[in-house]
Design an enzyme around this catalytic site. Structure first.
Site, mmCIF file in Angstrom:
data_model
loop_
_atom_site.group_PDB
_atom_site.id
_atom_site.type_symbol
_atom_site.label_atom_id
_atom_site.label_comp_id
_atom_site.label_asym_id
_atom_site.label_seq_id
_atom_site.Cartn_x
_atom_site.Cartn_y
_atom_site.Cartn_z
ATOM 1 N N GLU A 196 0.881 -1.288 -0.056
ATOM 2 C CA GLU A 196 0.161 -0.084 -0.037
ATOM 3 C C GLU A 196 0.809 1.186 0.048
ATOM 4 O OE1 GLU A 196 -3.332 -0.353 2.700
ATOM 5 O OE2 GLU A 196 -4.068 -2.041 1.803
ATOM 6 N N GLU A 319 -4.851 -8.491 -0.399
ATOM 7 C CA GLU A 319 -5.624 -8.289 0.646
ATOM 8 C C GLU A 319 -7.004 -8.212 0.223
ATOM 9 O OE1 GLU A 319 -4.117 -5.190 3.595
ATOM 10 O OE2 GLU A 319 -2.261 -5.777 3.230
HETATM 11 O O1 AHR Z 1 -5.230 -5.887 7.108
HETATM 12 C C1 AHR Z 1 -5.017 -4.635 7.895
HETATM 13 C C2 AHR Z 1 -4.513 -3.581 7.082
HETATM 14 O O2 AHR Z 1 -5.257 -3.420 5.794
HETATM 15 C C3 AHR Z 1 -3.046 -3.838 6.271
HETATM 16 O O3 AHR Z 1 -1.985 -3.845 7.417
HETATM 17 C C4 AHR Z 1 -2.971 -2.803 5.088
HETATM 18 O O4 AHR Z 1 -2.049 -3.156 4.124
HETATM 19 C C5 AHR Z 1 -4.374 -2.594 4.878
HETATM 20 O O5 AHR Z 1 -4.980 -1.375 4.833
#
Ligand code: AHR
Length: 511
Positions: A196, A319
């Site tokens: 991110e 994610e």
């Molecule tokens: O999964 C929790 C958080 O969500 C992670 O650390 C980040 O990459 C995302 O914003």
């Protein structure tokens, strides 16, 4: 209403009105239109130093009274082995861009204690470091996916870390690894170039992220025989400019080997709403958010097609999952949430979407594995439970490595408080065992559907549903919701199904 719906509903404690008109859906599977193989890596998981995701959830240490295998919880390891987790991503997430790998090697007693700035400001003992993670991945039979720090360390640090893990030479870093107890290099399959970068990984715009990717990926390498894939940190459906971000990375990110994408089905308001005890409006809203994944993948794929028409660069959705308010009384920085039938729907609908985009989506990682967000497993001291999401991953195992077929579904809609979606969603594939599998989802929490397919035979497998929209497992009652055996029917020789409200079924067709 067919007799089998009434019987199944009765067994499950559902109160469906007997005189209701059962909505009908028609599924047409085109067995002449095979898609690219469903890469088993789309069933991957994410495990970050966040809350009790690692400490307590996976790692209790070798001296713990909780049964463990060299420090890893035996119950958790066994449950993860059962679902054949293909890949685990670590150490973050946001944690990764403030992580110095040197803190997590060598004798545990001598490792420094740091502050986990992103997640609650709690102390991080570093007891779980590189050796503990790489050995854990081996223990559960998963490929390791390590994300390097591009936000606050130099490319040189990342290069050294990768050499430490992967070199078999008589050189200082490999020797240090040997001294720390690991003779052979680990097989490092996936390397994330940051996380991110548009947010907690450095607050960069697309152009800067692209330059960072090109720079860091130049300096990190593993022996060619390892076939390590470097993954550029891409956009997210939760930010406004994911298209521009994707475009910048494809254009200027260097020679990409893979591009990541994140998307959480997260109500963008505060409070987000509870994980259990929610209203039907919140059920419909969460599923509506979930289905947006399809559009995001299509948009990102279209941009990738512009630069990579031969689809050589895979998209990794590393994610994804539901994100609600943390459980009352839990630490706000720990993102600990319960998991219900609604999350089983989120998982099944998302996996079905991935099955429809196998030309690009070759890896995914649900967030997260244990005790964080849409977890597979929840633990409480020595106790553990398997969530409805875990059961979906278990039921969907026949789709790993399967060949998907195009399925057209003519279905009534499910609408509630302004959210409208197809009531029935289906994924069809030929498994590695040669059998035809169907995954069927009824997103209407109350109303059964009768599904008729164009396929001969009868479906047999498992179904997951519950007596309420938020049916979930607790430590006192860990088996409230679990899959049970399920059979379809045969309508005029064609495989047909009576699917109770809120149910998810995975079946193999039998002659
Ligand atoms: O999964 C929790 C958080 O969500 C992670 O650390 C980040 O990459 C995302 O914003």
């Amino acid at each position: 209403m067919s007799k089998s719906v009434i019987a199944l509903s009765f067994l499950l404690g559902l109160t469906l009105p007997v005189d209701a008109q059962v909505p009908q859906a028609t599924v047409t599977v085109d067995m002449s239109r095979a898609g690219a193989e469903i890469d088993r890596h789309i069933y991957g998981q994410f495990s970050e130093h966040l809350g009790t995701g690692i400490y307590g959830g996976i790692w209790v240490g070798p001296d713990s009274k909780i049964p463990n295998i060299q420090g890893y919880r035996t119950d958790v390891v066994e449950a993860l082995r059962k679902i054949h987790v293909p890949v685990v991503r670590w150490p973050g997430g946001c944690f990764g861009d403030l992580y110095n790998w040197r803190d997590g090697i060598g004798p545990r007693a001598k490792r420094p204690t740091r502050i986990n700035v992103h997640w609650g400001g709690v102390t991080e003992s570093n007891a779980f470091g590189t050796h503990e993670f790489m050995d854990f991945a081996e223990l559960i039979g998963a490929d390791p996916y390590v994300s390097i720090n591009v936000g606050s360390l130099a490319p040189y640090d990342a290069a050294q870390w990768v050499e430490y893990m992967t070199s078999d030479e008589k050189a200082s870093l490999a020797n240090e690894r040997r001294k720390n107890g690991r003779a052979k290099p680990w097989q490092l399959k996936y390397l994330g170039i940051g996380n991110e970068t548009w947010g907690c990984g450095g607050n960069m715009d697309g152009e800067t992220s692209a330059q960072v990717n090109a720079r860091y990926s130049t300096f990190v390498s593993a022996p060619a025989s390892m076939g390590m894939v470097k993954i550029a940190s891409g956009g997210s459906g939760n930010i406004g400019d994911y298209k521009a971000f994707t475009d910048a990375l494809m254009r200027k990110g260097g020679r990409l080997q893979a591009l990541s994408f994140h998307y959480y089905a997260m109500p963008m308001r505060s409070p987000k709403g509870p994980a259990t005890g929610f209203s039907e409006g919140q059920w419909a809203n969460e599923l509506d958010l979930t289905l947006k994944m399809e559009g995001y993948i299509s948009d990102v794929s279209a941009i990738m097609d512009k630069y990579d028409p031969d689809k050589k660069v895979p998209l990794y959705v590393d994610e994804w999952g539901s994100w609600y308010d943390q459980e009352p009384g839990s630490h706000p920085g720990f993102l600990y949430q319960q998991n219900s039938l609604r999350d089983a729907q989120v998982a099944a609908l998302t996996l079905n979407i991935f099955h429809r985009h196998t030309d690009r989506v070759k890896l995914a990682a649900i967030a997260q594995m244990v005790n964080v967000l849409q977890a597979m497993i929840l633990t409480d001291g020595p106790r553990m439970l398997l969530t409805p999401t875990y059961h979906i991953f278990d039921m969907y195992q026949p789709f790993m490595g399967a060949t998907p077929y195009a399925a057209t579904v003519s279905t009534p809609s499910y609408s509630f408080e302004g959210k409208t979606m197809p009531m029935v969603d289906v994924s069809a594939a030929k498994g590695r065992d040669g059998k035809t599998y169907l995954a069927l989802v009824n997103s209407n929490p109350h109303t059964a559907a009768h599904v008729v397919t164009n396929l001969s035979g009868m479906g047999k497998g498992q179904i997951l549903t519950g007596s309420a929209m938020d049916a979930h497992n607790t430590f006192e009652s860990p088996n409230n919701i679990h899959p049970v055996s399920y059979s379809g029917t045969r309508d005029g020789g064609k495989a047909s199904f009576d699917l109770p409200g809120g149910a998810i079924a995975v079946v193999a067709l039998e002659p």
